[in-house]
Design a protein around this motif. Structure first.
Motif, PDB file in Angstrom:
ATOM      1  N   LYS A 182       2.180   0.693 -10.694  1.00  0.00           N
ATOM      2  CA  LYS A 182       3.060   0.394 -11.825  1.00  0.00           C
ATOM      3  C   LYS A 182       4.366  -0.261 -11.391  1.00  0.00           C
ATOM      4  N   LEU A 183       4.802   0.049 -10.191  1.00  0.00           N
ATOM      5  CA  LEU A 183       6.099  -0.457  -9.734  1.00  0.00           C
ATOM      6  C   LEU A 183       6.001  -1.854  -9.123  1.00  0.00           C
ATOM      7  N   THR A 184       4.770  -2.278  -8.827  1.00  0.00           N
ATOM      8  CA  THR A 184       4.602  -3.583  -8.184  1.00  0.00           C
ATOM      9  C   THR A 184       4.844  -4.709  -9.185  1.00  0.00           C
ATOM     10  N   THR A 185       5.704  -5.642  -8.782  1.00  0.00           N
ATOM     11  CA  THR A 185       5.941  -6.827  -9.609  1.00  0.00           C
ATOM     12  C   THR A 185       5.698  -8.045  -8.733  1.00  0.00           C
ATOM     13  N   GLY A 186       5.937  -9.227  -9.298  1.00  0.00           N
ATOM     14  CA  GLY A 186       5.726 -10.446  -8.523  1.00  0.00           C
ATOM     15  C   GLY A 186       6.594 -10.480  -7.271  1.00  0.00           C
ATOM     16  N   LYS A 187       7.781  -9.866  -7.342  1.00  0.00           N
ATOM     17  CA  LYS A 187       8.717  -9.973  -6.222  1.00  0.00           C
ATOM     18  C   LYS A 187       8.818  -8.694  -5.411  1.00  0.00           C
ATOM     19  N   MET A 188       8.247  -7.614  -5.921  1.00  0.00           N
ATOM     20  CA  MET A 188       8.455  -6.334  -5.267  1.00  0.00           C
ATOM     21  C   MET A 188       7.152  -5.557  -5.172  1.00  0.00           C
ATOM     22  N   LYS A 189       6.915  -4.968  -4.003  1.00  0.00           N
ATOM     23  CA  LYS A 189       5.735  -4.114  -3.855  1.00  0.00           C
ATOM     24  C   LYS A 189       6.113  -2.687  -4.230  1.00  0.00           C
ATOM     25  N   GLY A 190       5.114  -1.891  -4.579  1.00  0.00           N
ATOM     26  CA  GLY A 190       5.376  -0.534  -5.011  1.00  0.00           C
ATOM     27  C   GLY A 190       5.932   0.352  -3.915  1.00  0.00           C
ATOM     28  N   VAL A 191       5.230   0.366  -2.768  1.00  0.00           N
ATOM     29  CA  VAL A 191       5.622   1.335  -1.753  1.00  0.00           C
ATOM     30  C   VAL A 191       5.507   0.730  -0.352  1.00  0.00           C
ATOM     31  N   TYR A 192       6.347   1.246   0.546  1.00  0.00           N
ATOM     32  CA  TYR A 192       6.325   0.807   1.943  1.00  0.00           C
ATOM     33  C   TYR A 192       6.160   2.022   2.852  1.00  0.00           C
ATOM     34  N   LEU A 193       5.150   1.970   3.706  1.00  0.00           N
ATOM     35  CA  LEU A 193       4.873   3.093   4.617  1.00  0.00           C
ATOM     36  C   LEU A 193       5.061   2.687   6.074  1.00  0.00           C
ATOM     37  N   GLY A 194       5.724   1.555   6.286  1.00  0.00           N
ATOM     38  CA  GLY A 194       5.832   1.023   7.649  1.00  0.00           C
ATOM     39  C   GLY A 194       4.718   0.016   7.867  1.00  0.00           C
ATOM     40  N   ASN A 195       4.925  -0.935   8.763  1.00  0.00           N
ATOM     41  CA  ASN A 195       3.945  -2.003   8.935  1.00  0.00           C
ATOM     42  C   ASN A 195       2.607  -1.519   9.459  1.00  0.00           C
ATOM     43  N   ASP A 196       2.623  -0.508  10.330  1.00  0.00           N
ATOM     44  CA  ASP A 196       1.346  -0.060  10.880  1.00  0.00           C
ATOM     45  C   ASP A 196       0.952   1.329  10.385  1.00  0.00           C
ATOM     46  N   LEU A 197       1.717   1.889   9.479  1.00  0.00           N
ATOM     47  CA  LEU A 197       1.423   3.176   8.821  1.00  0.00           C
ATOM     48  C   LEU A 197       1.370   4.371   9.751  1.00  0.00           C
ATOM     49  N   HIS A 198       1.809   4.210  11.004  1.00  0.00           N
ATOM     50  CA  HIS A 198       1.629   5.336  11.929  1.00  0.00           C
ATOM     51  C   HIS A 198       2.539   6.518  11.584  1.00  0.00           C
ATOM     52  N   SER A 199       3.632   6.232  10.898  1.00  0.00           N
ATOM     53  CA  SER A 199       4.601   7.307  10.657  1.00  0.00           C
ATOM     54  C   SER A 199       4.128   8.339   9.635  1.00  0.00           C
ATOM     55  N   ILE A 200       3.106   8.002   8.849  1.00  0.00           N
ATOM     56  CA  ILE A 200       2.684   8.967   7.831  1.00  0.00           C
ATOM     57  C   ILE A 200       1.416   9.722   8.228  1.00  0.00           C
ATOM     58  N   VAL A 201       0.954   9.524   9.463  1.00  0.00           N
ATOM     59  CA  VAL A 201      -0.279  10.206   9.870  1.00  0.00           C
ATOM     60  C   VAL A 201      -0.130  11.717   9.770  1.00  0.00           C
ATOM     61  N   ASN A 202       0.911  12.263  10.414  1.00  0.00           N
ATOM     62  CA  ASN A 202       1.087  13.709  10.399  1.00  0.00           C
ATOM     63  C   ASN A 202       1.330  14.259   8.997  1.00  0.00           C
ATOM     64  N   PRO A 203       2.232  13.670   8.203  1.00  0.00           N
ATOM     65  CA  PRO A 203       2.398  14.164   6.831  1.00  0.00           C
ATOM     66  C   PRO A 203       1.084  14.164   6.044  1.00  0.00           C
ATOM     67  N   LEU A 204       0.274  13.111   6.245  1.00  0.00           N
ATOM     68  CA  LEU A 204      -1.007  13.052   5.539  1.00  0.00           C
ATOM     69  C   LEU A 204      -1.893  14.234   5.923  1.00  0.00           C
ATOM     70  N   ILE A 205      -1.877  14.582   7.205  1.00  0.00           N
ATOM     71  CA  ILE A 205      -2.683  15.712   7.683  1.00  0.00           C
ATOM     72  C   ILE A 205      -2.149  17.028   7.117  1.00  0.00           C
ATOM     73  N   TRP A 206      -0.844  17.225   7.217  1.00  0.00           N
ATOM     74  CA  TRP A 206      -0.255  18.480   6.740  1.00  0.00           C
ATOM     75  C   TRP A 206      -0.421  18.628   5.232  1.00  0.00           C
ATOM     76  N   SER A 207      -0.224  17.530   4.499  1.00  0.00           N
ATOM     77  CA  SER A 207      -0.305  17.612   3.036  1.00  0.00           C
ATOM     78  C   SER A 207      -1.737  17.814   2.560  1.00  0.00           C
ATOM     79  N   ALA A 208      -2.697  17.663   3.473  1.00  0.00           N
ATOM     80  CA  ALA A 208      -4.092  17.944   3.123  1.00  0.00           C
ATOM     81  C   ALA A 208      -4.433  19.390   3.470  1.00  0.00           C
ATOM     82  N   GLY A 209      -3.430  20.167   3.842  1.00  0.00           N
ATOM     83  CA  GLY A 209      -3.662  21.562   4.189  1.00  0.00           C
ATOM     84  C   GLY A 209      -4.214  21.747   5.591  1.00  0.00           C
TER      85      GLY A 209
END
Lengths: 421, 321
Positions: A182-209
């Protein structure tokens, strides 16, 4: 005839000189600038090594503290490349290894005798430190590092954009993906997780219990919840609502503050810069539940000071670490709150840090306390690398998450076997 | 007369000339001159090339993690590990793809540039310099420019701006291997960096082709343009072409900087040197396995170079023209 032979002689001597120079130049290059700087002659020389902090003023601050230390000349190595850990590991094997360096607690450095036991300098003030920070630096009852700062990592967003798009703060990964759309427009993307996404690996694991390793140092990340999360993440990656190939990485506030995205995964350190750019139009939330049975999570990262046990000046280095990171509380507070925002690991300093007591910084501290996961000293760089490969193989590349996790298991098991037998 | 002068000359001469003769004798000695010229380079070669190679071979037989002075001999285990490691084997495939892209394109582009510059009547020096200049640029700097400004994934990246004029959505060039846009980024960066250098080689070769050949061809009725190029220019450039292809292949084998700087935390697009860097100097610090990989790679390069020399006749001198 004689004139000619003179000329050849000249050419020869020039060639000879050039040959000599060609050999001498690289030799000379080997010897100079090893970061130890000139000596002003006040006793021992020490070298400290840091990764390049993004916030202005940090490098100067560290050099200022070092200059105030009277018992040794302390030179600072400031590593600007993105892979600080490789630089550090490689340098530690050489004669130019720093005497003290910052890193995260990782057990292979203890097992290989790379870091010195700092129990004697930490024990007297142990009660003042965050218990979780002490735990994450302890192996067999010995403390191997002094925590300098705790850096919780979470999402920053712009409430005004949420309002306009009719989006509420996401509580699950599905809601985050929906919000991004919903937040994505022609000039703006919705979300940024870093270029290679490595920073969210651990949160993804923890948030999955799940967790990286369990209490007995066995693999705990290979669960159906994590697989589901990886599939969702692949969906987001391919949706066109995720900012990719941004000029700066996740740790730099530019992507959100320059309007490239509406939500950015970043850390507490960047909060002052976000506030400066966006004013009050700024909110934060933890990594949402990966699956419904999970729980939001925050990675309580940070940096710690270690002493190179194989260096020439172990005692002098320990004395310096004690002086700066145990005794000099005003420097510790300055370091934690004057540049980026970091949570001081010592309760006495945290209690005095007024900047973190109200508003958004206080919310950050609350996320740190409520949802925070600290480093596990048994989770080493090789294992971290293996989980980055999972993201590469089944999120950035359209691979099978199960197969990617199997590959990861192999690498982690190999490492676990080496460390714990 | 002559009998009286002879002893007079030989008499005092030895006393004076003795030191001078040893110096002159030394200077005149072929052996001394040989070592004088060769030893600086030989010393450098031994210290910086042969000793490291020897040490690599030594390390490759040991379990050398987090150390370069290991003690645990493990025979050929590192070799078995590397040869069965899918990542290392895959990196050889990556190199092959890269070489298949970069060698022909650089060859064609630098030859094309050389032909164009060679035909210029004015400002030749200017254009020659302009095309040569990128050679002076560092691969790391170029990679960063390619990554952050030309091929950045955001809307204001140069390529995405151009695509935007045609209504095409932003492309994240380096994020994903599917479609493999990263090859475009990598190949174009290297093409820009190295074409100028090989252009100079071709230019020199073009200027060495005797004008009589073209005159003779014209008299024989060859049309200028393609026919002349195909039957006169190209065969005359054979020796240079062979050298260029060989140099390009060696350069492709050594590719590291742009892959390392353009592709972050990927499991694809890793040529052998990058893979070995991650093995030996990355998080595992496995110098044994890394060295084994380096030895395997060296052996491969030697075999390929010898084979190529054989089929292309490089180094056979004039007759290879």
């Amino acid at each position: 005839m004689s004139a000619q032979s003179n000329r050849t002689w000249d050419r020869r001597s020039i060639l000879r000189a050039a040959a000599g120079l060609a050999v001498a130049a690289p030799l000379a290059a080997c010897g100079s600038n090893n970061g130890r700087g000139g000596g002003s002659g006040s006793g021992k020389r020490l070298t400290q090594m840091f990764h390049a902090y993004g916030e202005p003023g940090v490098e100067q601050a560290l050099k200022r503290y070092a200059a105030a230390y009277k018992k040794a000349d302390v030179a600072t190595q400031w590593i600007t490349s993105a892979d600080y850990e490789s630089k550090l590991f490689a340098t530690l094997l050489t004669d130019n290894a720093p005497d003290v360096f910052e890193f995260h607690p990782q057990i292979q450095m203890v097992k290989s005798g790379q870091v010195a036991d700092l129990s004697d300098i930490v024990d007297p003030v142990k009660a003042d430190f965050n218990a979780a920070d002490i735990k994450s630096h302890t192996v067999d009852g010995k403390i191997y590092g002094v925590r300098m700062i705790d850096d919780p990592q979470f999402f920053f967003y712009r409430p005004s954009l949420f309002e306009k798009a009719g989006v509420k703060v996401p509580e699950t990964l599905d809601e985050l993906i929906e919000a991004a759309a919903k937040l994505t427009t022609g000039k703006m993307k919705g979300v940024y997780l870093g270029n290679d996404l490595h920073s969210i690996v651990n949160p993804l694991i923890w948030s999955a219990g799940a967790d990286t390793l369990d209490d007995k140092n066995r693999i705990a990340y290979h669960t159906p919840g994590v697989i589901e999360g990886l599939k969702k993440l692949r969906g987001l990656f391919a949706s066109g609502h995720l900012l990719l190939g941004a000029p700066t990485d996740f740790w730099d506030p530019s992507s959100l503050s320059q309007g490239l995205c509406a939500i950015q995964f970043c850390g507490m350190w960047a909060m002052p810069q976000f506030q400066q750019a966006l004013g009050d139009d700024l909110g934060i939330f933890p990594f949402p539940k990966t699956v419904d049975s999970g729980k939001p999570s925050v990675y309580n990262g940070g940096w710690s000071m270690f002493v190179n046990a194989k260096g020439d000046n172990v005692d002098a280095a320990k004395e310096y670490v004690k002086w700066l990171w145990v005794d000099q509380k005003q420097y510790q507070e300055d370091f934690a709150t004057s540049y980026g925002f970091h949570i001081p690991p010592r309760s006495s300093i945290a209690a005095a840090a007024t900047k973190l007591k109200s508003g958004l910084p206080a919310q950050g501290v609350k996320l740190f306390n409520d949802y925070g996961h600290f480093d596990n000293i048994g989770w080493t760089q090789a294992m971290i690398q293996a989980t980055w490969d999972v993201i590469a193989d089944c999120v950035r590349k359209d691979g099978d998450p199960e197969a990617a996790l199997d590959t990861c298991d192999k690498a982690v098991t190999r490492e676990l076997k080496k460390l714990f037998g | 007369m002559s009998t009286t002068t002879k002893p007079a000359l030989t008499g005092p001469a030895p006393a004076k000339a003795a030191p001078a003769r040893t110096w002159r004798g030394l200077r005149g000695s072929r052996t001394f001159n040989f070592w004088l010229f060769v030893s600086p380079f030989l010393a450098g070669l031994i210290i910086f090339i042969y000793v490291p190679i020897g040490w690599s071979v030594y390390l490759s037989f040991f379990d050398a993690r987090f150390t370069v002075t290991p003690s645990n001999f493990i025979g050929f285990d590192n070799y078995t590990y590397m040869l069965t490691d899918p990542k290392f084997v895959h990196s050889l495939g990556t190199f092959t793809v890269f070489a298949a892209f970069i060698v022909p394109t650089t060859w064609a582009v630098s030859l094309g540039l050389a032909l164009l510059v060679n035909r210029l009547r004015f400002m030749r020096a200017f254009f020659r310099s302009v095309f040569f200049l990128p050679t002076a640029c560092s691969y790391v700097a170029a990679s960063l420019i390619w990554k952050m400004s030309l091929f950045s994934g955001v809307r204001f990246g140069l390529m995405n701006t151009v695509l935007g004029w045609f209504g095409i959505d932003d492309i994240a060039w380096l994020a994903s291997p599917d479609p493999p846009w990263y090859w475009l980024v990598i190949v174009s960066a290297r093409l820009w960096l190295q074409s100028g250098f090989y252009m100079i080689l071709f230019l020199a070769a073009l200027q060495n082709i005797p004008a009589e050949l073209y005159e003779a061809a014209a008299i024989d009725g060859a049309r200028p343009g393609w026919q002349t190029f195909r039957h006169i220019t190209l065969p005359q450039l054979r020796a240079t072409s062979t050298a260029v292809v060989l140099l390009l292949l060696v350069a492709a084998y050594q590719a590291f900087d742009e892959f390392y700087n353009l592709l972050d935390k990927t499991t694809w697009g890793r040529p052998p040197l990058v893979e070995l860097y991650y093995t030996a100097l990355g998080t595992e610090q496995d110098y044994g396995a890394g060295s084994a990989g380096a030895v395997i790679l060296t052996a491969l390069i030697v075999v390929v170079t010898l084979f190529q020399g054989r089929i292309m006749g490089f180094g056979r001198g004039e007759e290879s023209k």
